[in-house]
Design an enzyme around this catalytic site. Structure first.
Site, PDB file in Angstrom:
ATOM      1  N   GLU A  17      39.257 -32.305  51.781  1.00 60.54           N
ATOM      2  CA  GLU A  17      40.474 -33.077  52.066  1.00 60.54           C
ATOM      3  C   GLU A  17      41.255 -32.401  53.206  1.00 60.54           C
ATOM      4  O   GLU A  17      41.267 -31.188  53.318  1.00 60.54           O
ATOM      5  CB  GLU A  17      41.345 -33.107  50.799  1.00 60.54           C
ATOM      6  CG  GLU A  17      42.592 -33.964  50.905  1.00 60.54           C
ATOM      7  CD  GLU A  17      43.434 -33.930  49.603  1.00 60.54           C
ATOM      8  OE1 GLU A  17      43.355 -32.945  48.858  1.00 60.54           O
ATOM      9  OE2 GLU A  17      44.158 -34.921  49.362  1.00 60.54           O
TER      10      GLU A  17
ATOM     11  N   CYS B  14      40.475 -35.703  45.803  1.00 65.99           N
ATOM     12  CA  CYS B  14      41.314 -34.705  45.113  1.00 65.99           C
ATOM     13  C   CYS B  14      41.961 -35.207  43.818  1.00 65.99           C
ATOM     14  O   CYS B  14      41.283 -35.325  42.809  1.00 65.99           O
ATOM     15  CB  CYS B  14      42.344 -34.157  46.099  1.00 65.99           C
ATOM     16  SG  CYS B  14      42.993 -32.539  45.623  1.00 65.99           S
TER      17      CYS B  14
ATOM     18  N   LYS C  60      43.015 -42.547  49.772  1.00 64.78           N
ATOM     19  CA  LYS C  60      43.336 -41.953  48.465  1.00 64.78           C
ATOM     20  C   LYS C  60      44.282 -42.863  47.681  1.00 64.78           C
ATOM     21  O   LYS C  60      45.348 -43.243  48.189  1.00 64.78           O
ATOM     22  CB  LYS C  60      43.965 -40.584  48.686  1.00 64.78           C
ATOM     23  CG  LYS C  60      44.237 -39.777  47.436  1.00 64.78           C
ATOM     24  CD  LYS C  60      44.820 -38.401  47.824  1.00 64.78           C
ATOM     25  CE  LYS C  60      45.004 -37.474  46.641  1.00 64.78           C
ATOM     26  NZ  LYS C  60      45.579 -36.178  47.051  1.00 64.78           N
TER      27      LYS C  60
HETATM   28  N1  LIG Z   1      46.085 -31.292  45.405  1.00 70.83           N
HETATM   29  C1  LIG Z   1      45.805 -32.398  44.703  1.00 70.83           C
HETATM   30  O1  LIG Z   1      45.844 -33.504  45.222  1.00 70.83           O
HETATM   31  C2  LIG Z   1      45.472 -32.333  43.258  1.00 70.83           C
HETATM   32  C3  LIG Z   1      45.587 -31.064  42.516  1.00 70.83           C
HETATM   33  O2  LIG Z   1      45.728 -29.964  43.040  1.00 70.83           O
HETATM   34  C4  LIG Z   1      45.522 -31.218  41.052  1.00 70.83           C
HETATM   35  O3  LIG Z   1      45.272 -32.334  40.561  1.00 70.83           O
HETATM   36  O4  LIG Z   1      45.727 -30.242  40.333  1.00 70.83           O
END
Ligand SMILES: NC(=O)CC(=O)C(=O)O
Length: 265
Positions: A40, A151, A110
């Site tokens: 990401e 993520c 996302k």
């Molecule tokens: N950084 C993210 O988008 C998600 C994350 O770090 C988590 O779900 O914990």
């Protein structure tokens, strides 16, 4: 299909980030990878004030990764980048997929945004600067059905179930910048759960280490098989892991333990 998951420490210098990504794409191609996954925010992970202007898919970042895919003849899932959308105050957090000729094969924005307040640990409001997408995306990669997520999506099993059932996904990918605080307890558990419950391979490519301002990412990029076994994992720091995906294993598991077919709801 040989898959490479790449782990990076992207920071505030976009050109340096692109160069670091390119060098891992080169290493993956030299190791025979057919499909390369980046983390990401591979373009920029730093203070909001220093961020380059968001771009459309054919801007500097998209063109750079299209050229890299074409030059190395690989499928490239270019993690995610800051895409310009209709809202002047918010970008999209977008994954681009390029085929071996560098043609854009898919884009995924996302859906679930990381709005979290863990006192003294994590304070993050992604929705202040990012607009959510609303379309699940599955892309065909030379016969392999690949479901795209990013993520924080990892915490929403209904998205993965939809990708696996409606979309027919066999490989679920998770470019991420998972936080250290949550990652050390949740990352591997969630990745393995998504693999087991959907009887899919899961490839996860994370950011690693420190990023300004004051963010530390967990890393531990990995490839998990549909039984939930971790096939390969990247150690701390930038690097990659290259693993072959055997669809015979997926088909055997789905026949022997047909939990997808046995669903009642
Ligand atoms: N950084 C993210 O988008 C998600 C994350 O770090 C988590 O779900 O914990």
């Amino acid at each position: 299909m040989r898959v490479a998951v790449c782990q990076l420490n992207s920071r505030h210098d976009r050109e340096a980030n692109l160069a670091a990504a390119e060098s891992l794409i080169d290493r993956a191609a030299e190791a025979g990878a057919d499909l390369v996954l980046l983390p990401e925010y591979v373009d920029y992970l730093g203070p909001g004030a220093g961020m380059p202007a968001p771009e459309s898919v054919d801007g500097r970042v998209g063109s750079f990764f299209a050229a890299a895919a074409r030059r190395r003849g690989v499928w490239l899932i270019a993690g995610s980048f800051h895409e310009a959308g209709p809202d002047p105050d918010r970008t999209w957090n977008t994954t681009l997929v390029f085929d071996r000729s560098g043609t854009l094969a898919a884009a995924y924005r996302k859906i679930h945004l990381y709005d979290v307040e863990i006192p003294g640990r994590v304070s993050y409001r992604e929705s202040a600067t990012v607009a959510p997408g609303d379309q699940p995306v599955v892309v065909d990669v030379e016969g392999l059905r690949v479901g795209l997520t990013i993520c924080y999506d990892l915490r929403f099993p209904e998205l993965y179930r939809q990708l696996a059932t409606v979309g027919g996904a066999q490989l679920l990918v998770v470019p991420a910048a998972f936080m250290m605080h949550t990652g050390r307890d949740h990352w591997e558990v969630l990745l393995r759960a998504r693999a087991i419950e959907n009887q899919c391979f899961v490839a996860a490519a994370g950011q690693t280490g420190d990023h300004e301002p004051g963010r530390t990412c967990y890393g531990r990029s990995m490839l998990v098989d549909p039984w939930g076994t971790v096939l390969s994992q990247v150690p701390d720091g930038p690097g990659l892991a290259v693993t072959d995906i055997d669809l015979g294993c997926l088909e055997r598991i789905r026949v022997e333990l047909p939990s997808l077919a046995n669903r009642r709801l």
